[in-house]
Design a protein around this motif. Structure first.
Motif, short mmCIF file in Angstrom:
data_model
loop_
_atom_site.label_atom_id
_atom_site.label_comp_id
_atom_site.label_asym_id
_atom_site.label_seq_id
_atom_site.Cartn_x
_atom_site.Cartn_y
_atom_site.Cartn_z
N ALA A 162 0.85 -1.20 0.00
CA ALA A 162 0.00 0.00 0.00
C ALA A 162 0.88 1.24 0.00
N SER A 163 0.42 2.27 -0.69
CA SER A 163 1.10 3.57 -0.68
C SER A 163 0.07 4.66 -0.87
N VAL A 164 0.40 5.84 -0.36
CA VAL A 164 -0.46 7.01 -0.52
C VAL A 164 0.40 8.18 -0.96
N ASP A 165 -0.16 9.05 -1.79
CA ASP A 165 0.58 10.25 -2.19
C ASP A 165 -0.39 11.40 -2.38
N LYS A 180 -0.88 -9.96 -3.73
CA LYS A 180 -0.36 -11.07 -4.53
C LYS A 180 -0.70 -12.38 -3.85
N ASN A 181 -1.26 -13.29 -4.64
CA ASN A 181 -1.59 -14.63 -4.15
C ASN A 181 -1.17 -15.64 -5.21
N GLY A 182 0.01 -16.24 -5.03
CA GLY A 182 0.52 -17.19 -6.01
C GLY A 182 0.83 -16.51 -7.33
N ASP A 183 0.15 -16.93 -8.39
CA ASP A 183 0.40 -16.38 -9.73
C ASP A 183 -0.49 -15.18 -10.05
N VAL A 184 -1.31 -14.77 -9.10
CA VAL A 184 -2.26 -13.68 -9.35
C VAL A 184 -1.84 -12.42 -8.59
N LYS A 185 -1.84 -11.29 -9.31
CA LYS A 185 -1.55 -9.99 -8.70
C LYS A 185 -2.73 -9.06 -8.95
N LEU A 186 -3.17 -8.38 -7.92
CA LEU A 186 -4.25 -7.41 -8.04
C LEU A 186 -3.76 -6.05 -7.56
N ASP A 196 -12.52 19.31 -5.73
CA ASP A 196 -13.93 19.15 -6.11
C ASP A 196 -14.54 17.84 -5.59
N ASN A 197 -13.74 17.08 -4.80
CA ASN A 197 -14.20 15.82 -4.18
C ASN A 197 -14.56 14.73 -5.20
N SER A 198 -14.05 14.86 -6.42
CA SER A 198 -14.30 13.82 -7.42
C SER A 198 -13.39 12.62 -7.16
N MET A 199 -13.81 11.44 -7.63
CA MET A 199 -13.04 10.22 -7.42
C MET A 199 -12.99 9.40 -8.70
N THR A 200 -11.85 8.77 -8.96
CA THR A 200 -11.71 7.83 -10.07
C THR A 200 -10.99 6.59 -9.54
N HIS A 201 -11.21 5.46 -10.24
CA HIS A 201 -10.62 4.21 -9.80
C HIS A 201 -10.07 3.44 -11.01
N LYS A 202 -9.03 2.67 -10.76
CA LYS A 202 -8.45 1.83 -11.80
C LYS A 202 -8.00 0.52 -11.16
N VAL A 203 -8.33 -0.60 -11.83
CA VAL A 203 -7.99 -1.92 -11.31
C VAL A 203 -7.13 -2.66 -12.33
N ASN A 204 -6.06 -3.28 -11.85
CA ASN A 204 -5.22 -4.14 -12.68
C ASN A 204 -5.21 -5.54 -12.10
N ALA A 205 -5.33 -6.54 -12.98
CA ALA A 205 -5.22 -7.94 -12.58
C ALA A 205 -4.26 -8.63 -13.51
N ASP A 206 -3.27 -9.34 -12.95
CA ASP A 206 -2.26 -10.03 -13.75
C ASP A 206 -2.16 -11.49 -13.32
N TYR A 207 -2.01 -12.36 -14.33
CA TYR A 207 -1.88 -13.79 -14.07
C TYR A 207 -0.65 -14.32 -14.80
N SER A 208 0.23 -15.03 -14.08
CA SER A 208 1.47 -15.54 -14.66
C SER A 208 1.60 -17.04 -14.48
N GLY A 209 0.47 -17.74 -14.34
CA GLY A 209 0.50 -19.18 -14.09
C GLY A 209 0.86 -20.02 -15.30
N ILE A 210 0.80 -19.45 -16.50
CA ILE A 210 1.19 -20.17 -17.71
C ILE A 210 2.66 -19.88 -17.97
N GLU A 211 3.48 -20.89 -18.02
CA GLU A 211 4.93 -20.71 -18.10
C GLU A 211 5.33 -19.83 -19.30
N GLY A 212 6.00 -18.73 -19.00
CA GLY A 212 6.51 -17.84 -20.05
C GLY A 212 5.49 -16.88 -20.62
#
Length: 260
Positions: A162-165, A180-186, A196-212
């Motif tokens: 976690a980080s805040v800026d 991170k849980n095994g081959d999955v990163k969120l 103006d109290n506006s909010m935006t969100h972005k989600v990344n999901a990565d899977y590396s369970g398939i070799e290479g």
């Protein structure tokens, strides 16, 4: 810099509309100095090959009169980094000047470790510098403080990050959470504008369970993003919007590098 490390690197992008170009090309020379310091010069040649195939046939800028511009430097950046001590506190300092050939955009980063808070970084950057971690120039000056929290010490969980800026000029506060849980990163990034109290969100999901092979998905709160499949130096990226996928926007990217 007679003992400098020199690397040529670039990226070739082929799009679904039949166009292909070298959209990144840099020459980077880096050398140590002043007992642990490091100076890095990054130059960008003025010529990049560009090819397109459409209904009018083949179009390209690879011509004899254009090739000579590969020897001209379009622009360059200069960076100096050094570990030091300020008022008894160990710090890593980085001073950079980007786009020197176009007037220059300076930035200063000071990073230190604060007990029970973690790594804290102060970034002061002028407009035009890439003061953030994004690969694009700032649209306005930046005065940002970032804290990377020691989640393993705080919660005993080494898989959670976690980080805040906060940037005073843009009034944007960012909260980054990763897991991170095994081959999955969120990863979740939430941006709150305190003006103006506006909010935006972005989600990344990565899977590396398939070799290479890596599989990544990025989506924001407007249901826009992309799906990426990577293999070694290659990446297929498919942009996605609410209206679906435009085949012309699909890209195949190949990165390359050569150490001299």
């Amino acid at each position: 810099m007679d003992q400098a490390d020199v690397r040529l690197s670039g990226r070739i992008t082929v799009k679904g509309d039949g166009s292909a170009k070298e959209d990144k090309f840099t020459i980077r020379a880096s050398s140590s100095f002043a007992k642990g310091g490091r100076i890095t010069l990054t130059a960008r040649p003025g010529f990049r090959p560009d090819v397109a195939v459409d209904k009018d046939g083949l179009r390209t800028n690879v011509k004899a009169d254009a090739l000579s511009s590969i020897a001209s430097i379009d622009d360059y950046d200069l960076e100096v980094s050094k570990s030091t001590e300020i008022m008894g506190q160990a710090c890593d300092m980085t001073l950079s000047m980007e786009n020197v050939g176009r007037g220059g955009a300076p930035a200063l980063k000071v990073k230190t470790n604060v007990e029970k808070v973690g790594d804290v970084t102060l970034t002061l950057a002028r407009r035009g510098n890439k003061g953030s971690n994004d690969d694009k120039a700032l649209g306005q000056d930046m005065c940002r403080v970032c804290a990377t929290l020691p989640m393993e010490d705080l919660l005993g969980n080494k898989d959670l990050t976690a980080s805040v800026d906060y940037d005073i000029n843009s009034k944007n506060a960012n909260v980054h959470v990763g897991y991170k849980n095994g081959d999955v990163k969120l990863k979740l990034r939430s941006t709150i504008n305190t003006g103006d109290n506006s909010m935006t969100h972005k989600v990344n999901a990565d899977y590396s369970g398939i070799e290479g092979v890596g599989i990544g998905v990025q989506v924001n709160d407007k249901v826009e993003g992309h799906v990426a499949i990577t293999k070694d130096r290659y990446e297929i990226r498919v942009p996605v919007t609410k209206s679906g996928v435009n085949a012309n926007d699909v890209t195949l990217r190949m990165t390359w590098s050569h150490d001299m």
